[in-house]
Design a protein around this motif. Structure first.
Motif, PDB file in Angstrom:
ATOM      1  N   LEU A 232      33.006  -2.164  69.534  1.00  0.00           N
ATOM      2  CA  LEU A 232      33.204  -0.835  68.711  1.00  0.00           C
ATOM      3  C   LEU A 232      34.399  -0.533  68.465  1.00  0.00           C
ATOM      4  CD1 LEU A 232      31.866   1.882  67.964  1.00  0.00           C
ATOM      5  CD2 LEU A 232      31.790   2.602  70.153  1.00  0.00           C
ATOM      6  N   ILE A 233      35.460  -0.504  69.439  1.00  0.00           N
ATOM      7  CA  ILE A 233      36.767  -0.178  69.159  1.00  0.00           C
ATOM      8  C   ILE A 233      37.546  -0.917  68.159  1.00  0.00           C
ATOM      9  CG2 ILE A 233      39.031   0.094  70.115  1.00  0.00           C
ATOM     10  CD1 ILE A 233      36.993   2.460  71.093  1.00  0.00           C
ATOM     11  N   LEU A 234      37.311  -2.121  68.223  1.00  0.00           N
ATOM     12  CA  LEU A 234      37.726  -3.267  67.207  1.00  0.00           C
ATOM     13  C   LEU A 234      37.377  -2.913  66.015  1.00  0.00           C
ATOM     14  CD1 LEU A 234      37.546  -6.578  69.238  1.00  0.00           C
ATOM     15  CD2 LEU A 234      39.692  -5.357  68.477  1.00  0.00           C
ATOM     16  N   ALA A 235      35.948  -2.513  65.755  1.00  0.00           N
ATOM     17  CA  ALA A 235      35.506  -1.916  64.428  1.00  0.00           C
ATOM     18  C   ALA A 235      36.325  -0.804  63.975  1.00  0.00           C
ATOM     19  CB  ALA A 235      33.972  -1.740  64.489  1.00  0.00           C
ATOM     20  N   ALA A 236      36.271   0.196  64.866  1.00  0.00           N
ATOM     21  CA  ALA A 236      36.856   1.430  64.523  1.00  0.00           C
ATOM     22  C   ALA A 236      38.407   1.372  64.192  1.00  0.00           C
ATOM     23  CB  ALA A 236      37.005   2.332  65.838  1.00  0.00           C
ATOM     24  N   GLU A 237      39.064   0.471  64.420  1.00  0.00           N
ATOM     25  CA  GLU A 237      40.528   0.173  64.165  1.00  0.00           C
ATOM     26  C   GLU A 237      40.570  -0.378  62.806  1.00  0.00           C
ATOM     27  OE1 GLU A 237      42.340  -2.531  63.865  1.00  0.00           O
ATOM     28  OE2 GLU A 237      41.184  -4.192  64.924  1.00  0.00           O
ATOM     29  N   MET A 238      39.515  -1.466  62.625  1.00  0.00           N
ATOM     30  CA  MET A 238      39.502  -1.965  61.223  1.00  0.00           C
ATOM     31  C   MET A 238      39.001  -1.024  60.116  1.00  0.00           C
ATOM     32  SD  MET A 238      39.792  -5.574  61.032  1.00  0.00           S
ATOM     33  CE  MET A 238      38.384  -6.368  60.300  1.00  0.00           C
ATOM     34  N   TYR A 239      38.162  -0.058  60.507  1.00  0.00           N
ATOM     35  CA  TYR A 239      37.977   0.797  59.458  1.00  0.00           C
ATOM     36  C   TYR A 239      39.240   1.806  59.152  1.00  0.00           C
ATOM     37  CZ  TYR A 239      32.836   0.605  59.372  1.00  0.00           C
ATOM     38  OH  TYR A 239      31.367   0.211  59.255  1.00  0.00           O
ATOM     39  N   ILE A 240      39.966   1.836  59.959  1.00  0.00           N
ATOM     40  CA  ILE A 240      41.182   2.515  59.867  1.00  0.00           C
ATOM     41  C   ILE A 240      42.458   1.800  59.110  1.00  0.00           C
ATOM     42  CG2 ILE A 240      42.919   4.017  60.687  1.00  0.00           C
ATOM     43  CD1 ILE A 240      40.912   4.843  62.853  1.00  0.00           C
ATOM     44  N   ARG A 241      42.908   0.742  59.642  1.00  0.00           N
ATOM     45  CA  ARG A 241      43.663  -0.157  59.069  1.00  0.00           C
ATOM     46  C   ARG A 241      43.441  -1.595  59.532  1.00  0.00           C
ATOM     47  NH1 ARG A 241      48.648   2.087  57.929  1.00  0.00           N
ATOM     48  NH2 ARG A 241      49.811   0.258  58.190  1.00  0.00           N
ATOM     49  N   PHE A 242      43.235  -2.471  58.473  1.00  0.00           N
ATOM     50  CA  PHE A 242      42.923  -3.794  58.626  1.00  0.00           C
ATOM     51  C   PHE A 242      43.672  -4.742  59.421  1.00  0.00           C
ATOM     52  CE2 PHE A 242      41.820  -8.104  57.414  1.00  0.00           C
ATOM     53  CZ  PHE A 242      40.404  -7.937  57.360  1.00  0.00           C
ATOM     54  N   ASN A 243      43.105  -4.865  60.638  1.00  0.00           N
ATOM     55  CA  ASN A 243      43.951  -5.908  61.431  1.00  0.00           C
ATOM     56  C   ASN A 243      42.950  -6.778  62.120  1.00  0.00           C
ATOM     57  OD1 ASN A 243      45.398  -7.208  63.502  1.00  0.00           O
ATOM     58  ND2 ASN A 243      46.806  -5.668  63.594  1.00  0.00           N
ATOM     59  N   PHE A 244      42.603  -7.671  61.592  1.00  0.00           N
ATOM     60  CA  PHE A 244      41.680  -8.763  61.967  1.00  0.00           C
ATOM     61  C   PHE A 244      42.104  -9.725  63.269  1.00  0.00           C
ATOM     62  CE2 PHE A 244      37.391 -10.126  61.584  1.00  0.00           C
ATOM     63  CZ  PHE A 244      37.173 -11.306  61.667  1.00  0.00           C
ATOM     64  N   LEU A 245      43.340  -9.443  63.381  1.00  0.00           N
ATOM     65  CA  LEU A 245      44.109 -10.445  64.526  1.00  0.00           C
ATOM     66  C   LEU A 245      43.974 -10.002  65.864  1.00  0.00           C
ATOM     67  CD1 LEU A 245      47.729 -10.381  62.556  1.00  0.00           C
ATOM     68  CD2 LEU A 245      45.973 -12.047  62.453  1.00  0.00           C
ATOM     69  N   LEU A 246      43.660  -8.715  66.020  1.00  0.00           N
ATOM     70  CA  LEU A 246      43.206  -8.282  67.439  1.00  0.00           C
ATOM     71  C   LEU A 246      42.044  -8.801  67.805  1.00  0.00           C
ATOM     72  CD1 LEU A 246      44.365  -4.206  67.039  1.00  0.00           C
ATOM     73  CD2 LEU A 246      45.426  -6.249  68.262  1.00  0.00           C
ATOM     74  N   ILE A 247      41.207  -9.246  66.843  1.00  0.00           N
ATOM     75  CA  ILE A 247      39.703  -9.677  67.269  1.00  0.00           C
ATOM     76  C   ILE A 247      40.022 -11.257  67.548  1.00  0.00           C
ATOM     77  CG2 ILE A 247      37.303 -10.255  66.653  1.00  0.00           C
ATOM     78  CD1 ILE A 247      37.910  -7.930  64.668  1.00  0.00           C
ATOM     79  N   LEU A 248      40.604 -11.866  66.671  1.00  0.00           N
ATOM     80  CA  LEU A 248      40.808 -13.427  66.533  1.00  0.00           C
ATOM     81  C   LEU A 248      41.532 -13.735  68.136  1.00  0.00           C
ATOM     82  CD1 LEU A 248      41.866 -14.196  63.380  1.00  0.00           C
ATOM     83  CD2 LEU A 248      39.692 -14.516  64.021  1.00  0.00           C
ATOM     84  N   ILE A 249      42.464 -13.026  68.388  1.00  0.00           N
ATOM     85  CA  ILE A 249      43.313 -13.612  69.699  1.00  0.00           C
ATOM     86  C   ILE A 249      42.718 -13.121  70.992  1.00  0.00           C
ATOM     87  CG2 ILE A 249      45.549 -13.659  68.387  1.00  0.00           C
ATOM     88  CD1 ILE A 249      46.279 -11.173  69.590  1.00  0.00           C
ATOM     89  N   LEU A 250      41.329 -12.410  70.963  1.00  0.00           N
ATOM     90  CA  LEU A 250      40.817 -12.135  72.193  1.00  0.00           C
ATOM     91  C   LEU A 250      40.371 -13.314  73.064  1.00  0.00           C
ATOM     92  CD1 LEU A 250      38.580  -8.872  71.559  1.00  0.00           C
ATOM     93  CD2 LEU A 250      40.142  -9.207  73.283  1.00  0.00           C
TER      94      LEU A 250
END
Length: 478
Positions: A232-250
């Motif tokens: 949910l939090i990763l989706a929220a931050e993506m709605y604000i500023r597109f940063n897919f990297l925070l998801i990939l490096i999990l």
């Protein structure tokens, strides 16, 4: 095999951040020395003395081995100071908020458009429906539906400012190391943080989501509700500023957290996080599919690529230079996706045909990336027009500059002296490294794009493995 890859990931994150911090420090020093010597700017001359003080302070802290303090009392006092300062600025912004300009004004207009028209689109000579992420405008829209008044914009940003402060307190409050103390002090009393709610920027709301993410990862135990909340939090931050990297490096983070279990456990955990993310992010993907007839996660980026790379002046690389009317006339009649691809192709062709300009511009891009975190402070005084504004701004900028050098120097020395880092530390370090590596060659590198990422190394060393995190090893008098 997995263990070797994890070790390589950890070592490359640490080494990469050491190199990045060295580059930032060297380019910042060059810039300050140049401005002092050739322009005689009093602010830059003052900063040279600040740099010396910061170096001596960091040296003294490491030489002493640490600092024994009643951290609970200090955190509480910093929290109170942060609340009081934000309340003062909140009252000010309700009655005399700086005029919103450029992107800040657009975020507010998009929020109003969503609230009144039920539509989300930007306009830059052509209609762009996927150029900006809708997160902050959507929050503005929700606020306007509750209370349709210009003060709502200030109220939303004040909410995020307090959100960063309170969430930061919960992130650092039980850590008793100097890096955690500096990190929380920055959140509480840094002028850049205090003035940040005075403009409608996405950095503040994004930072709030990032801190919530770090809280979840700090307390991670692998429970299902945690995995759902992370998505949910990763989706929220993506709605604000597109940063897919925070998801990939999990994935490396999860592998390290479950290193005593089968690899399939970490993969299942990652799968649940990604599923949760997709569920919460699906409305935006579905909306884009209805508009374009294709699945779209990323916003269009052609305008930004063109503006920051197509210039004959190497000194302007990394700036937002706009798009000439001739180019807009040439491609302005195209649908957004074709318009985006055309600008990307123009950019790639220009760089390919003018490699010398691009290469000469790289040092300037780095200098901008290591520039002052003054974008909130200067904006505030530029658009409020107070008497002696220049002098007051210089005072606050001096405080911010001191923080700036501490948050660059301290983690650099720590990382050079320490190899043992926690999974969360490695995650934060790699997030900063990969973001900078991708941003630097192709996009804008002005200092505000280095925020809040510039704090990541300091945050990372706050969560480093220590033999005893309840006390520092010795006392130093400051």
């Amino acid at each position: 095999m997995i263990k070797k890859l994890t070790e390589y990931y950890n070592s490359s994150g640490r080494a990469g951040n050491i190199i990045l911090l060295c580059l930032l420090i060297l380019s910042a020093l060059f810039n300050r020395l140049y401005m002092s010597a050739f322009h005689g700017s009093p602010e830059y001359i003052t900063e040279l003395f600040i740099i010396v003080i910061a170096v001596l302070l960091v040296k003294k802290i490491f030489k002493s081995g640490g600092l024994v303090l009643d951290c609970r009392k200090i955190y509480r006092n910093l929290l109170i100071a942060g609340i009081v300062l934000r309340m003062i600025l909140a009252v000010h912004d309700i009655y005399n908020r700086p005029v919103q300009d450029s992107d800040y004004e657009k975020h507010e207009k998009l929020g109003m458009r969503m609230a009144t028209e039920g539509e989300f689109y930007d306009f830059a000579g052509v209609e762009l429906r996927n150029f900006r992420q809708p997160g902050l405008p959507a929050v503005f829209a929700a606020g306007l539906l509750i209370y349709n008044h210009p003060v709502t914009y200030a109220a939303v940003m004040i909410f995020f400012s307090f959100g960063v402060l309170i969430s930061g307190f919960f992130l650092f409050r039980n850590l008793k190391n100097i890096s955690a103390l500096i990190s929380f002090a920055y959140l509480c009393i840094s002028p850049n943080m205090i003035f940040m709610a005075s403009n409608s920027n996405t950095q503040l709301s994004f930072f709030f989501c990032v801190i919530l993410l770090f809280i979840l990862l700090k307390n991670y135990t692998g429970k299902t509700y945690q995995l759902m909340l992370i998505g949910l939090i990763l989706a929220a931050e993506m709605y604000i500023r597109f940063n897919f990297l925070l998801i990939l490096i999990l994935i490396p983070f999860l592998i390290e957290k479950h290193q005593d279990e089968k690899i399939s456990v970490a993969i299942r955990k990652a799968g649940l996080i990604y599923l949760s993310f997709l569920i919460f992010y699906f409305p935006w993907v579905y909306r884009n599919y209805n508009i374009y007839g294709t699945l779209r996660l990323m916003p269009t980026s052609g305008l930004g690529l063109y503006s920051s790379n197509v210039t004959s002046d190497p000194r302007k690389l990394g700036d937002y230079n706009g798009v000439p009317d001739s180019v807009m006339k040439k491609y302005g009649n195209l649908p957004e996706m074709e318009f985006d691809e055309a600008l990307k192709q123009e950019t790639f062709n220009y760089v390919k045909n003018h490699p010398g300009i691009y290469l000469k511009g790289l040092p300037y891009k780095m200098i901008k990336y290591s520039g002052w975190q003054d974008w909130t402070i200067s904006y505030f005084f530029q658009y409020t027009k107070y008497p002696n504004a220049r002098l007051i701004e210089g005072f606050f900028q001096t405080i911010e500059n001191f923080f700036f050098w501490i948050i660059l120097l301290y983690p650099l020395v720590f990382l050079m002296r320490n190899k043992k880092l926690s999974p969360l530390s490695q995650y934060i370090l790699f997030a900063y490294l990969i973001y900078s590596v991708i941003l630097f060659p192709i996009s804008e590198t002005r200092a505000r794009y280095n925020f809040p990422y510039i704090l990541f190394p300091m945050f990372a060393v706050s969560f480093a493995d220590r033999k005893n995190d309840n006390e520092f090893s010795s006392i130093v008098k400051l």
